[in-house]
Design a protein around this motif. Structure first.
Motif, short mmCIF file in Angstrom:
data_model
loop_
_atom_site.label_atom_id
_atom_site.label_comp_id
_atom_site.label_asym_id
_atom_site.label_seq_id
_atom_site.Cartn_x
_atom_site.Cartn_y
_atom_site.Cartn_z
N LEU A 1 -31.45 16.23 28.16
CA LEU A 1 -31.57 15.42 29.37
C LEU A 1 -32.93 15.62 30.02
CD1 LEU A 1 -30.44 13.54 31.52
CD2 LEU A 1 -29.33 15.52 32.58
N SER A 2 -33.37 16.86 30.11
CA SER A 2 -34.67 17.16 30.70
C SER A 2 -35.80 16.49 29.92
CB SER A 2 -34.87 18.68 30.74
OG SER A 2 -36.14 19.01 31.23
N ILE A 3 -35.74 16.59 28.60
CA ILE A 3 -36.77 15.98 27.75
C ILE A 3 -36.73 14.46 27.86
CG2 ILE A 3 -37.42 15.60 25.32
CD1 ILE A 3 -36.56 18.54 24.81
N ALA A 4 -35.52 13.90 27.84
CA ALA A 4 -35.37 12.44 27.92
C ALA A 4 -35.91 11.89 29.24
CB ALA A 4 -33.90 12.07 27.74
N ARG A 5 -35.63 12.59 30.34
CA ARG A 5 -36.13 12.13 31.64
C ARG A 5 -37.66 12.13 31.69
NH1 ARG A 5 -31.82 15.15 35.73
NH2 ARG A 5 -30.26 13.48 35.67
N ARG A 6 -38.27 13.18 31.13
CA ARG A 6 -39.74 13.24 31.11
C ARG A 6 -40.30 12.12 30.24
NH1 ARG A 6 -44.05 12.58 31.64
NH2 ARG A 6 -45.84 13.96 31.91
N ALA A 7 -39.67 11.87 29.11
CA ALA A 7 -40.14 10.81 28.21
C ALA A 7 -39.99 9.43 28.85
CB ALA A 7 -39.36 10.87 26.90
N ALA A 8 -38.92 9.23 29.61
CA ALA A 8 -38.69 7.93 30.25
C ALA A 8 -39.84 7.57 31.18
CB ALA A 8 -37.36 7.95 31.00
N TRP A 9 -40.48 8.57 31.80
CA TRP A 9 -41.60 8.31 32.70
C TRP A 9 -42.81 7.73 31.96
CZ3 TRP A 9 -41.55 13.72 35.50
CH2 TRP A 9 -40.37 13.83 36.27
N MET A 10 -42.87 7.94 30.65
CA MET A 10 -44.01 7.47 29.87
C MET A 10 -43.96 5.98 29.60
SD MET A 10 -44.30 10.46 26.99
CE MET A 10 -44.53 12.18 27.42
N VAL A 11 -42.81 5.37 29.76
CA VAL A 11 -42.65 3.95 29.45
C VAL A 11 -43.20 3.12 30.61
CG1 VAL A 11 -41.03 2.12 28.86
CG2 VAL A 11 -40.63 4.44 28.04
N GLN A 12 -44.10 2.19 30.28
CA GLN A 12 -44.72 1.33 31.27
C GLN A 12 -44.16 -0.09 31.19
OE1 GLN A 12 -46.93 2.61 33.57
NE2 GLN A 12 -46.33 4.55 32.58
N PRO A 13 -44.10 -0.79 32.32
CA PRO A 13 -43.61 -2.18 32.30
C PRO A 13 -44.41 -3.04 31.33
CG PRO A 13 -43.81 -1.39 34.55
CD PRO A 13 -44.43 -0.35 33.68
N GLY A 14 -43.70 -3.88 30.61
CA GLY A 14 -44.34 -4.81 29.69
C GLY A 14 -44.57 -4.27 28.30
N GLN A 15 -44.30 -2.99 28.08
CA GLN A 15 -44.55 -2.40 26.77
C GLN A 15 -43.49 -2.79 25.75
OE1 GLN A 15 -44.95 1.89 27.47
NE2 GLN A 15 -47.16 1.70 27.22
N VAL A 16 -43.90 -2.72 24.49
CA VAL A 16 -42.97 -2.78 23.37
C VAL A 16 -42.73 -1.35 22.93
CG1 VAL A 16 -42.55 -3.59 21.01
CG2 VAL A 16 -43.76 -5.06 22.65
N VAL A 17 -41.49 -0.90 23.05
CA VAL A 17 -41.13 0.50 22.84
C VAL A 17 -40.15 0.61 21.69
CG1 VAL A 17 -40.09 2.54 23.92
CG2 VAL A 17 -41.43 0.93 25.31
N ILE A 18 -40.42 1.53 20.77
CA ILE A 18 -39.46 1.83 19.70
C ILE A 18 -38.68 3.07 20.09
CG2 ILE A 18 -39.14 2.45 17.28
CD1 ILE A 18 -41.80 1.04 16.68
#
Length: 265
Positions: A92-109
């Motif tokens: 959960l801690s790792i996932a929350r930190r990673a979620a912050w990396m996603v920017q609006p409009g991106q294509v994310v795998i």
């Protein structure tokens, strides 16, 4: 009497083999790797004997054999349900930190690992983005995100990990150009690279990585400096490694030396 003497000798040899294996495992835990030639000299035995010990320990899932020796085996090789129960707080801690990396409009795998499922759950409901995944579990998690377009990669369902694999999946991935790929692995090692427990999974992960501008590997502590049977790619395939905040520097120094950005939660 002859039979009894032979039996005693057999038991003694068996105990010596068991003790030797315990020493090998202790060395592996202490040093992070063992070398067959060095063990041969230490025990005064042939390298063939040591290699047999390593083969037997590998068959028991106690280590992962590599050229010339062995590395710790990743414990994160159970099926999807089993892996969900491993270190849920850390994931959960790792996932929350990673979620912050996603920017609006991106294509994310988003890969099919259990940490990526938590990551999908942690994405804000307001986020506008496109998520590409070969995981039905992740697609279901994103059903209630009104502004995220979900692109499903099809293929044969590998039930062990709940992901699509095979030629059809890899062919579909070839048409994607993603901004960021969040990769799940079972092993991260500076020399042995990024690895997982299934060949087809490794090939799909490799294809995803080839079609993303940035590769972020999510790694709870049990995956660091461990190895699994099938190599996804070299460690430098990862541009960023997300680990838990209490992960010691000694566990990531070799990876950082390769130029990988280490992000702690």
């Amino acid at each position: 009497m002859q039979f009894r003497a032979t039996s005693i000798i057999f038991v003694q040899k068996s105990m010596l083999t068991t003790q030797r294996k315990q020493v090998i495992l202790s060395r592996l835990e202490r040093d992070g790797q063992v070398v067959a030639k060095a063990l041969s000299g230490e025990f005064g035995l042939s390298e063939d004997t040591i290699r047999r010990d390593l083969r037997e320990l590998a068959a028991e899932g106690r280590l992962q054999r590599v050229h010339g020796g062995a590395l710790p085996a990743s414990p994160a090789t159970g099926d999807f349900v089993q892996r969900q129960a491993i270190n849920p707080g850390e994931k959960l801690s790792i996932a929350r930190r990673a979620a912050w990396m996603v920017q609006p409009g991106q294509v994310v795998i988003l890969d099919g690992g259990t940490t990526c499922v938590v990551l999908a759950r942690e994405l804000p409901l307001s986020l506008k983005a496109t998520v590409v995944t070969h995981s039905p579990s992740i697609a279901v998690e994103l059903m209630n995100h009104p502004h995220i377009e979900v692109v499903m990669i099809g293929g044969r369902l590998f039930k062990h990990s709940m992901v699509s694999v095979g030629a059809a999946a890899i062919q579909a991935i070839a048409d994607i150009r993603a901004d960021i790929y969040f990769m799940g692995v079972t092993g991260v090692h500076a020399e042995a690279g990024l690895s997982t427990g299934d060949l087809e999974e490794a090939l799909v992960k490799r294809a995803f990585a080839a079609h993303a501008a940035e590769v972020v590997v999510l790694a709870s502590h049990e995956k660091l400096n461990a190895a699994s049977p099938f190599v996804i790619g070299t460690a430098t395939m990862a541009t960023t490694l997300v680990v838990e905040h209490h992960t010691p520097a000694s566990a990531t120094n070799d990876l950082a030396a390769l130029g990988i950005d280490i992000v702690r939660t």
